[in-house]
Design a protein around this motif. Structure first.
Motif, PDB file in Angstrom:
ATOM      1  N   ILE A  55       1.124  -0.938  -0.376  1.00  0.00           N
ATOM      2  CA  ILE A  55       0.359  -0.053  -0.373  1.00  0.00           C
ATOM      3  C   ILE A  55       0.755   1.448  -0.380  1.00  0.00           C
ATOM      4  O   ILE A  55       2.524   0.968   0.854  1.00  0.00           O
ATOM      5  CB  ILE A  55      -0.667   0.155   1.224  1.00  0.00           C
ATOM      6  CG1 ILE A  55      -1.862  -1.218   1.016  1.00  0.00           C
ATOM      7  CG2 ILE A  55      -1.882   1.276   0.989  1.00  0.00           C
ATOM      8  CD1 ILE A  55      -2.654  -1.565   1.971  1.00  0.00           C
ATOM      9  N   ASN A  72      -1.137   6.436   1.062  1.00  0.00           N
ATOM     10  CA  ASN A  72      -3.025   6.201   2.042  1.00  0.00           C
ATOM     11  C   ASN A  72      -2.483   5.617   3.431  1.00  0.00           C
ATOM     12  O   ASN A  72      -2.986   5.684   3.655  1.00  0.00           O
ATOM     13  CB  ASN A  72      -2.915   4.569   0.915  1.00  0.00           C
ATOM     14  CG  ASN A  72      -3.143   4.811  -0.171  1.00  0.00           C
ATOM     15  OD1 ASN A  72      -2.487   6.126  -1.221  1.00  0.00           O
ATOM     16  ND2 ASN A  72      -4.297   4.753  -0.632  1.00  0.00           N
ATOM     17  N   PHE A 117      -8.248   1.241   8.214  1.00  0.00           N
ATOM     18  CA  PHE A 117      -8.459   1.320   7.154  1.00  0.00           C
ATOM     19  C   PHE A 117      -7.369   2.594   6.169  1.00  0.00           C
ATOM     20  O   PHE A 117      -7.858   2.945   6.536  1.00  0.00           O
ATOM     21  CB  PHE A 117     -10.555   1.499   6.100  1.00  0.00           C
ATOM     22  CG  PHE A 117     -10.994   0.358   6.403  1.00  0.00           C
ATOM     23  CD1 PHE A 117     -11.906  -0.602   5.460  1.00  0.00           C
ATOM     24  CD2 PHE A 117     -11.821   0.195   8.008  1.00  0.00           C
ATOM     25  CE1 PHE A 117     -12.422  -0.989   6.167  1.00  0.00           C
ATOM     26  CE2 PHE A 117     -12.489  -0.803   8.466  1.00  0.00           C
ATOM     27  CZ  PHE A 117     -13.036  -1.277   6.857  1.00  0.00           C
ATOM     28  N   GLN A 137      -8.409   1.556   0.896  1.00  0.00           N
ATOM     29  CA  GLN A 137      -8.549   0.287   0.620  1.00  0.00           C
ATOM     30  C   GLN A 137     -10.266   0.094   1.123  1.00  0.00           C
ATOM     31  O   GLN A 137     -10.513   0.494   2.160  1.00  0.00           O
ATOM     32  CB  GLN A 137      -7.963  -0.325   2.461  1.00  0.00           C
ATOM     33  CG  GLN A 137      -6.211   0.182   1.625  1.00  0.00           C
ATOM     34  CD  GLN A 137      -5.809  -0.864   0.774  1.00  0.00           C
ATOM     35  OE1 GLN A 137      -5.641  -1.913  -0.092  1.00  0.00           O
ATOM     36  NE2 GLN A 137      -5.701   0.657  -0.699  1.00  0.00           N
ATOM     37  N   LEU A 156      -7.254  -3.265   7.046  1.00  0.00           N
ATOM     38  CA  LEU A 156      -5.276  -4.265   7.392  1.00  0.00           C
ATOM     39  C   LEU A 156      -5.555  -4.472   8.313  1.00  0.00           C
ATOM     40  O   LEU A 156      -4.404  -5.203   8.507  1.00  0.00           O
ATOM     41  CB  LEU A 156      -4.645  -2.726   7.039  1.00  0.00           C
ATOM     42  CG  LEU A 156      -2.876  -3.314   7.186  1.00  0.00           C
ATOM     43  CD1 LEU A 156      -3.014  -3.909   6.061  1.00  0.00           C
ATOM     44  CD2 LEU A 156      -2.275  -2.189   7.027  1.00  0.00           C
ATOM     45  N   THR A 196      -2.884 -10.322   4.481  1.00  0.00           N
ATOM     46  CA  THR A 196      -2.378  -8.691   3.494  1.00  0.00           C
ATOM     47  C   THR A 196      -0.784  -8.979   2.988  1.00  0.00           C
ATOM     48  O   THR A 196      -0.186  -8.626   1.615  1.00  0.00           O
ATOM     49  CB  THR A 196      -2.649  -7.856   3.803  1.00  0.00           C
ATOM     50  OG1 THR A 196      -4.479  -7.324   4.052  1.00  0.00           O
ATOM     51  CG2 THR A 196      -2.293  -6.398   2.632  1.00  0.00           C
TER      52      THR A 196
END
Length: 296
Positions: free
Chosen positions: A75, A79, A99, A103, A107, A127
């Motif tokens: 990611i 972000n 998040f 997304q 996460l 992930t």
């Protein structure tokens, strides 16, 4: 004598009329205050938040932490500076899903309390595994599937993923005194009341923040808020309100907005079924190996 009696009766009538008018004006606010007292406990709420972090306030270690997260998950670093949070609080226990911006799936999922803090290790691991393997069959074999217990302590998470979660471990909820009916009443008197379709709202802008209470005829009481400059607002709240907030815990937060509503009746508890330390050490070793392979 009759004249004096007449004046006295007139004063009593005027006073009674004023009290009646005051009662008519105050009754809706008192009714709303009772509703808030009965159905909105600040220690038992569900929430959704949007948090804008201040990159310029971050230490080098904190920026490195973001870089490590980006490397592990794939990611983009930017972000991680805007986070969407969703969860529940219940008598000092916090459940939160995190998040990063853009997304669709969380996460992180964390449970925090004064006694223990755990993380959904399986969620984060999947992930990381998907990103590091990148469809490479060999790396997928080296990175085992998570088939053990779902949760890990934060110390175990730090060891497995090589990340520093001390800021999370040191977090504590503000000490909030549950407002009395009279406290709610006085607060509502200072707010703008509006009657809508099947709901009443109270709105105000104070201490640099905008807040709106939504009291529906059916459903949960909701608080909506927008704080453009959190540090200024927290300082003002600490000076005037019944909160005791450690502003240092929020030094990285620039903007904050969200919704808080009364939680359901299901009690929140911290999961206790964590993975074994042997499994932690195996996963740590695999993660180090994969990182070394990818660095070459």
């Amino acid at each position: 004598m009759k004249k004096k009696i007449g004046i006295g009766i007139g004063i009593v009538c005027v006073a009674a009329a004023l009290l009646l008018v005051l009662g008519i004006f105050c009754y809706p606010h008192w009714k709303a205050a009772k509703l808030l007292k009965e159905h909105f406990n600040p220690e038992r709420v569900g929430y959704t938040l949007e948090v804008q972090l201040l990159e310029e306030q971050m230490t080098d270690d904190q920026k490195q932490f973001v870089d490590v997260l980006s490397m592990l998950t794939g990611i983009n670093t930017e972000n991680f500076y805007k986070l969407h949070l969703k969860g529940t609080t219940w008598d000092g226990i916090v459940e939160v899903q995190v998040f990063p911006d853009g997304q669709e799936n969380p996460l992180f999922e964390l449970y925090l309390s004064d006694e223990s803090e755990v993380m959904n290790g399986a969620m984060f691991y999947q992930t990381v595994r998907a990103n590091l393997s990148g469809g490479n069959a060999l790396i997928e074999r080296l990175l085992p599937k998570w088939e053990d217990h779902t949760y890990v302590t934060l110390e175990q998470a730090e060891q497995i993923f090589g990340i520093d979660l001390s800021a999370v471990r040191n977090f504590s909820l503000p000490q909030i005194k549950e407002p009395s009916t009279s406290s709610w009443f006085m607060a509502l008197l200072a707010m703008k009341r509006e009657n809508g379709d099947n709901e009443v709202t109270y709105a105000a802008e104070k201490a640099g923040a905008a807040v709106k209470l939504v009291l529906p005829e059916e459903g949960n009481v909701t608080v909506e808020f927008d704080v453009p400059n959190l540090q200024e607002t927290l300082t003002a709240i600490n000076e005037k309100a019944s909160l005791s907030i450690d502003t240092e815990q929020f030094v990285l937060v620039g903007q904050l907005s969200g919704t808080v509503s009364a939680a359901g009746q299901e009690e929140l508890s911290v999961p206790e079924d964590c993975i074994s330390q042997d499994t932690v050490e195996i996963l740590e070793g695999v993660r180090v190996l994969i990182q070394e392979l990818l660095a070459k």
